[in-house]
Design a protein around this motif. Structure first.
Motif, PDB file in Angstrom:
ATOM      1  N   ASP A  91      -8.593  -3.964   0.186  1.00 53.57           N
ATOM      2  CA  ASP A  91      -7.473  -4.131  -0.735  1.00 53.57           C
ATOM      3  C   ASP A  91      -7.768  -3.418  -2.058  1.00 53.57           C
ATOM      4  O   ASP A  91      -8.926  -3.320  -2.481  1.00 53.57           O
ATOM      5  CB  ASP A  91      -7.249  -5.614  -1.048  1.00 53.57           C
ATOM      6  CG  ASP A  91      -6.865  -6.437   0.164  1.00 53.57           C
ATOM      7  OD1 ASP A  91      -6.348  -5.881   1.153  1.00 53.57           O
ATOM      8  OD2 ASP A  91      -7.094  -7.669   0.139  1.00 53.57           O
ATOM      9  N   ASP A  92      -6.702  -2.948  -2.716  1.00 54.94           N
ATOM     10  CA  ASP A  92      -6.798  -2.394  -4.073  1.00 54.94           C
ATOM     11  C   ASP A  92      -7.734  -1.188  -4.164  1.00 54.94           C
ATOM     12  O   ASP A  92      -8.406  -0.982  -5.179  1.00 54.94           O
ATOM     13  CB  ASP A  92      -7.226  -3.474  -5.073  1.00 54.94           C
ATOM     14  CG  ASP A  92      -6.275  -4.653  -5.088  1.00 54.94           C
ATOM     15  OD1 ASP A  92      -5.054  -4.421  -5.164  1.00 54.94           O
ATOM     16  OD2 ASP A  92      -6.741  -5.814  -4.998  1.00 54.94           O
ATOM     17  N   VAL A  93      -7.752  -0.386  -3.117  1.00 57.03           N
ATOM     18  CA  VAL A  93      -8.602   0.805  -3.076  1.00 57.03           C
ATOM     19  C   VAL A  93      -7.799   2.007  -3.566  1.00 57.03           C
ATOM     20  O   VAL A  93      -6.607   2.127  -3.285  1.00 57.03           O
ATOM     21  CB  VAL A  93      -9.120   1.050  -1.637  1.00 57.03           C
ATOM     22  CG1 VAL A  93      -9.803   2.407  -1.504  1.00 57.03           C
ATOM     23  CG2 VAL A  93     -10.060  -0.082  -1.219  1.00 57.03           C
ATOM     24  N   ASP A 108     -13.078  -3.761  -1.027  1.00 53.37           N
ATOM     25  CA  ASP A 108     -12.012  -4.012  -1.998  1.00 53.37           C
ATOM     26  C   ASP A 108     -12.340  -3.360  -3.342  1.00 53.37           C
ATOM     27  O   ASP A 108     -13.474  -3.443  -3.829  1.00 53.37           O
ATOM     28  CB  ASP A 108     -11.824  -5.518  -2.219  1.00 53.37           C
ATOM     29  CG  ASP A 108     -11.322  -6.247  -0.984  1.00 53.37           C
ATOM     30  OD1 ASP A 108     -10.876  -5.594  -0.024  1.00 53.37           O
ATOM     31  OD2 ASP A 108     -11.374  -7.496  -0.991  1.00 53.37           O
ATOM     32  N   THR A 120      -3.421  -0.705  -1.567  1.00 49.83           N
ATOM     33  CA  THR A 120      -4.307   0.455  -1.518  1.00 49.83           C
ATOM     34  C   THR A 120      -3.458   1.707  -1.541  1.00 49.83           C
ATOM     35  O   THR A 120      -2.359   1.721  -0.990  1.00 49.83           O
ATOM     36  CB  THR A 120      -5.184   0.382  -0.260  1.00 49.83           C
ATOM     37  OG1 THR A 120      -6.172  -0.631  -0.467  1.00 49.83           O
ATOM     38  CG2 THR A 120      -5.854   1.692   0.072  1.00 49.83           C
ATOM     39  N   SER A 170       0.852  -1.192   0.000  1.00 44.53           N
ATOM     40  CA  SER A 170       0.000   0.000   0.000  1.00 44.53           C
ATOM     41  C   SER A 170       0.883   1.235   0.000  1.00 44.53           C
ATOM     42  O   SER A 170       2.080   1.163   0.281  1.00 44.53           O
ATOM     43  CB  SER A 170      -0.932  -0.005   1.213  1.00 44.53           C
ATOM     44  OG  SER A 170      -1.967  -0.943   1.001  1.00 44.53           O
ATOM     45  N   VAL A 213      -4.714   1.042  -9.742  1.00 44.76           N
ATOM     46  CA  VAL A 213      -4.087   0.353  -8.603  1.00 44.76           C
ATOM     47  C   VAL A 213      -2.704  -0.148  -9.003  1.00 44.76           C
ATOM     48  O   VAL A 213      -1.727   0.044  -8.270  1.00 44.76           O
ATOM     49  CB  VAL A 213      -4.967  -0.824  -8.110  1.00 44.76           C
ATOM     50  CG1 VAL A 213      -4.216  -1.701  -7.123  1.00 44.76           C
ATOM     51  CG2 VAL A 213      -6.252  -0.286  -7.480  1.00 44.76           C
ATOM     52  N   ILE A 236      -6.041  -0.442   6.773  1.00 43.41           N
ATOM     53  CA  ILE A 236      -5.865  -0.292   5.330  1.00 43.41           C
ATOM     54  C   ILE A 236      -5.309  -1.601   4.796  1.00 43.41           C
ATOM     55  O   ILE A 236      -4.298  -2.099   5.291  1.00 43.41           O
ATOM     56  CB  ILE A 236      -4.918   0.883   5.020  1.00 43.41           C
ATOM     57  CG1 ILE A 236      -5.519   2.189   5.547  1.00 43.41           C
ATOM     58  CG2 ILE A 236      -4.629   0.957   3.526  1.00 43.41           C
ATOM     59  CD1 ILE A 236      -4.597   3.379   5.446  1.00 43.41           C
TER      60      ILE A 236
END
Length: 188
Positions: free
Chosen positions: A90-92, A107, A63, A42, A170, A59
């Motif tokens: 995840d992957d925000v 997510d 992300t 992240s 991302v 978090i």
């Protein structure tokens, strides 16, 4: 799990210290306070403030929280025994200058530039809160929905191209964080 990070202010409070995965990137100029967990790969970008002095901020992995964003939460209290932790999956993608407060982002959720998400609001998987929008307390965005406005309202469902564009974002930020970490470590 938390390493010294040049130019990053890490502040323990109430016996809680931010926990940052070794592979996460936190830019110089950021301040992280209290009960925070940041997952693998992240990134927290320049001049963000994450303040978990009264409750928790979690978090997930890959992300990114972009430059100048502010993240906070609210504690349990009479009438609200669950409080309003900030939970980010995840992957925000969280855009520049966003204010994210005591909400849940599932997510692959997306928060646009300068958007606000308030206590107990929910952003569904693959959903997008548009730039400048304000998602008020307790509002729930479904999966693959686009919401905009102040207060935010559903505009439409997102098509596959929009969802794939967010996923590309991302991947970009995950690599860009590695590039910035290397550039900072090489700087005089």
């Amino acid at each position: 799990m938390t390493l010294a990070r040049p130019g990053v202010r890490i502040v323990p409070i109430h016996g809680k210290t931010p926990r940052i995965h070794d592979s996460a990137f936190v830019s110089p100029g950021c301040t992280l306070i209290g009960d925070i967990e940041i997952g693998a790969d992240s990134s927290i970008w320049y001049n963000c403030v994450l303040r978990a002095d009264v409750f928790t901020i979690r978090i997930g992995e890959r992300t990114n929280v972009q430059d100048g964003s502010i993240l906070h939460c609210d504690p349990p209290r009479p009438g609200d025994p669950d409080g309003s932790p900030l939970v980010i999956g995840d992957d925000v993608l969280i855009g520049h200058m966003a204010m994210v407060h005591g909400c849940t982002i599932h997510d692959r959720g997306f928060v646009g530039l300068g958007a606000i998400a308030m206590n107990k609001a929910v952003i569904g998987s693959d959903a997008m809160l548009a730039a400048g929008a304000m998602l008020t307390e307790n509002k729930v965005m479904g999966e693959r929905e686009l919401w905009a406005g102040r207060p935010a309202k559903k505009l439409r469902d997102l098509d596959d191209a929009a969802v794939m564009g967010m996923r590309a974002g991302v991947m970009h930020y995950t690599q860009n964080a590695k590039d910035h970490a290397a550039a900072i470590s090489d700087a005089p």
